[in-house]
Design a protein around this motif. Sequence first.
Motif, PDB file in Angstrom:
ATOM      1  N   ASP A 127       0.830  -1.207   0.000  1.00  0.00           N
ATOM      2  CA  ASP A 127       0.000   0.000   0.000  1.00  0.00           C
ATOM      3  C   ASP A 127       0.870   1.265   0.000  1.00  0.00           C
ATOM      4  OD1 ASP A 127      -2.265  -1.592   0.129  1.00  0.00           O
ATOM      5  OD2 ASP A 127      -2.386  -1.494   2.325  1.00  0.00           O
ATOM      6  N   PHE A 128       1.884   1.254   0.869  1.00  0.00           N
ATOM      7  CA  PHE A 128       2.757   2.424   0.975  1.00  0.00           C
ATOM      8  C   PHE A 128       3.574   2.611  -0.310  1.00  0.00           C
ATOM      9  CE2 PHE A 128       6.704   4.453   2.908  1.00  0.00           C
ATOM     10  CZ  PHE A 128       6.159   5.723   2.905  1.00  0.00           C
ATOM     11  N   TYR A 129       4.005   1.504  -0.891  1.00  0.00           N
ATOM     12  CA  TYR A 129       4.753   1.551  -2.151  1.00  0.00           C
ATOM     13  C   TYR A 129       3.931   2.242  -3.246  1.00  0.00           C
ATOM     14  CZ  TYR A 129       6.844  -0.220  -6.494  1.00  0.00           C
ATOM     15  OH  TYR A 129       7.385  -0.332  -7.754  1.00  0.00           O
ATOM     16  N   ARG A 130       2.653   1.915  -3.345  1.00  0.00           N
ATOM     17  CA  ARG A 130       1.784   2.538  -4.353  1.00  0.00           C
ATOM     18  C   ARG A 130       1.618   4.029  -4.110  1.00  0.00           C
ATOM     19  NH1 ARG A 130      -2.812  -2.239  -4.360  1.00  0.00           N
ATOM     20  NH2 ARG A 130      -1.580  -3.811  -5.495  1.00  0.00           N
ATOM     21  N   GLN A 131       1.490   4.418  -2.850  1.00  0.00           N
ATOM     22  CA  GLN A 131       1.408   5.842  -2.526  1.00  0.00           C
ATOM     23  C   GLN A 131       2.664   6.573  -2.990  1.00  0.00           C
ATOM     24  OE1 GLN A 131       0.564   6.430   1.664  1.00  0.00           O
ATOM     25  NE2 GLN A 131      -0.868   4.703   1.679  1.00  0.00           N
ATOM     26  N   ILE A 132       3.824   5.969  -2.746  1.00  0.00           N
ATOM     27  CA  ILE A 132       5.095   6.575  -3.164  1.00  0.00           C
ATOM     28  C   ILE A 132       5.146   6.707  -4.681  1.00  0.00           C
ATOM     29  CG2 ILE A 132       7.610   6.238  -3.256  1.00  0.00           C
ATOM     30  CD1 ILE A 132       7.390   4.799  -0.536  1.00  0.00           C
ATOM     31  N   GLN A 133       4.714   5.658  -5.373  1.00  0.00           N
ATOM     32  CA  GLN A 133       4.723   5.686  -6.835  1.00  0.00           C
ATOM     33  C   GLN A 133       3.860   6.830  -7.375  1.00  0.00           C
ATOM     34  OE1 GLN A 133       6.275   3.145  -9.328  1.00  0.00           O
ATOM     35  NE2 GLN A 133       7.544   3.548  -7.518  1.00  0.00           N
ATOM     36  N   ASP A 134       2.714   7.050  -6.772  1.00  0.00           N
ATOM     37  CA  ASP A 134       1.826   8.144  -7.200  1.00  0.00           C
ATOM     38  C   ASP A 134       2.526   9.502  -7.027  1.00  0.00           C
ATOM     39  OD1 ASP A 134      -0.149   6.364  -7.840  1.00  0.00           O
ATOM     40  OD2 ASP A 134      -1.235   6.582  -5.941  1.00  0.00           O
ATOM     41  N   VAL A 135       3.202   9.675  -5.885  1.00  0.00           N
ATOM     42  CA  VAL A 135       3.905  10.942  -5.623  1.00  0.00           C
ATOM     43  C   VAL A 135       5.045  11.133  -6.615  1.00  0.00           C
ATOM     44  CG1 VAL A 135       5.327  12.190  -3.959  1.00  0.00           C
ATOM     45  CG2 VAL A 135       3.277  10.977  -3.178  1.00  0.00           C
ATOM     46  N   MET A 136       5.792  10.068  -6.902  1.00  0.00           N
ATOM     47  CA  MET A 136       6.921  10.168  -7.818  1.00  0.00           C
ATOM     48  C   MET A 136       6.461  10.481  -9.245  1.00  0.00           C
ATOM     49  SD  MET A 136       9.434   7.091  -6.441  1.00  0.00           S
ATOM     50  CE  MET A 136      10.688   7.391  -7.688  1.00  0.00           C
ATOM     51  N   LYS A 137       5.380   9.863  -9.660  1.00  0.00           N
ATOM     52  CA  LYS A 137       4.840  10.133 -11.006  1.00  0.00           C
ATOM     53  C   LYS A 137       4.434  11.602 -11.126  1.00  0.00           C
ATOM     54  CE  LYS A 137       3.128   5.459 -11.943  1.00  0.00           C
ATOM     55  NZ  LYS A 137       1.928   4.583 -12.009  1.00  0.00           N
ATOM     56  N   LYS A 138       3.837  12.142 -10.071  1.00  0.00           N
ATOM     57  CA  LYS A 138       3.406  13.540 -10.090  1.00  0.00           C
ATOM     58  C   LYS A 138       4.614  14.474 -10.199  1.00  0.00           C
ATOM     59  CE  LYS A 138       0.594  16.877  -7.556  1.00  0.00           C
ATOM     60  NZ  LYS A 138      -0.204  17.150  -6.343  1.00  0.00           N
ATOM     61  N   GLN A 139       5.694  14.135  -9.462  1.00  0.00           N
ATOM     62  CA  GLN A 139       6.903  14.952  -9.510  1.00  0.00           C
ATOM     63  C   GLN A 139       7.532  14.926 -10.897  1.00  0.00           C
ATOM     64  OE1 GLN A 139       9.052  13.086  -6.270  1.00  0.00           O
ATOM     65  NE2 GLN A 139       8.588  14.783  -4.877  1.00  0.00           N
ATOM     66  N   ILE A 140       7.463  13.762 -11.549  1.00  0.00           N
ATOM     67  CA  ILE A 140       8.001  13.635 -12.909  1.00  0.00           C
ATOM     68  C   ILE A 140       7.166  14.446 -13.880  1.00  0.00           C
ATOM     69  CG2 ILE A 140       8.386  12.010 -14.815  1.00  0.00           C
ATOM     70  CD1 ILE A 140       9.022   9.886 -12.623  1.00  0.00           C
ATOM     71  N   GLN A 141       5.853  14.357 -13.747  1.00  0.00           N
ATOM     72  CA  GLN A 141       4.945  15.094 -14.628  1.00  0.00           C
ATOM     73  C   GLN A 141       5.129  16.604 -14.487  1.00  0.00           C
ATOM     74  OE1 GLN A 141       1.119  13.574 -13.482  1.00  0.00           O
ATOM     75  NE2 GLN A 141       1.371  11.633 -14.599  1.00  0.00           N
TER      76      GLN A 141
END
Length: 471
Positions: free
Chosen positions: A264-278
């Motif tokens: 669950d925490f891994y998915r939250q991190i992935q969402d944040v990282m994708k937003k930073q990349i975008q």
Amino acid sequence: MNAQDLKNSILHLAIQGKLVEQREEEGTAKELLEKIEAEKKQLIKEGKIKKQKALPAIKADEIPFYIPESWEWVRLNDLALFIKAGGDKPRDFTTIKSETHSVPVIANGIQNDGIIGYTKNATVEDSCITVSGRGTIGFSCLRTEPFTPVVRLLVLNISNEIEQKYIQNVLTALLERGVGTSIKQLTVPMLQPKLIPLPPLEEQKRIVAKIEELMPYVVKYEKAYFEVEELNKKFPYDMQKSILQYAIQGKLVEQREEDGTGEDFYRQIQDVMKKQIQEGKVKKPKKLPEITDKDIPFDIPENWKWVRLGEIGFTNIGLTYKPSDISNNGTIVLRSSNIQNGQLDYNDLVKVSSDIPITKMCQQGDILICARNGSKRLVGKAALMDKDGMSFGAFMAIYRSLCNEYILHIINSAYFRNTMLPETGTTTINQITQETLRHCMIPLPPLAEQKRIVEKIEELLPYTKQLVKYI
């Protein structure tokens, strides 16, 4: 008590008459002194030794400890046929031993048994005791072969009525402890009046035999003592390693269902990282290989997840600058020396005046890592950034994620060091590259459990540091 203290204790028991029993049939030291006096008179009469100048009688306030009734306090000069200092180096002195130059030239010191070279002829033919007058002051040695002493080495020719090894042990007990700290040299006039506790001859021999029986045990004790000392030194650090290893295996705090899972925490991190990349804040990283069962080094709790550091955070290497860029009013560039004992140290700072890209700037909460150094011991040391607005040098790296407090403890663990800095045959790896850092696998717990782990580690680690003070 270390081995040297044990040896000193044995020698001091010996010279106090407490190491072996006294036997009435062995006579007294007074009778022995009469024989020595007769021997000296005969040698003087034959012209083999010179008559010695009489020394003051021994006063009661000079006597340092009690000895058995059958013993006597004497001055070293009373037992010696002569006490003299060595001379200059022989003219034919050489450091190479040969058939013609085989007589040892002896000087002060323990190394190589005091031998500094060789000569043709010996100036001392009889068995003698040597005592260092300079350097290793007071170090004594029994020499049974002909030799040539040089300046500041004192030579004692002891009466034939005396067990020379006994006197050598007495000198070791009386001279080696502290002489060198109070005087700059030991001379013949200082040695001649030295007080010696004298037992009967047969008791001297038994004392020597007992010392020689005990010394191998001292050697064994020294080895065991050294091993225990090494274990004591390592214990606090091994304890710290164990705490960190327990932490990253999920054994330091309990798992709680309400915390959720590492997935669950891994998915939250992935969402944040994708937003930073975008948003263009960071570049999109290269895809990392999936973790397979054969990659996993140890078991972790079911609600945890194995991830790579590159999947849950960003990393970057530091700034390269020229000496001409250094300025008193520039931006601080942190280097390896700015990490001391896991904390940031701002005493040794370098500043540069050049324009610094945003990617080379630290943020509060980043992990600053020494990624390259001439000393492998320093590679991998890390600290958590407590300020914004600073850059970091080319031999450094930063790691940025949502769980850096937990990851910092992983970086400090033996697991991380063994993974990042392995020994490859005879090659020692002295750097952590960006790729190896991104590929590094770590166990990821839920965020709430991470916080409990960090709290528990920070509660326990101070105790390991206190152990260093007491061991």
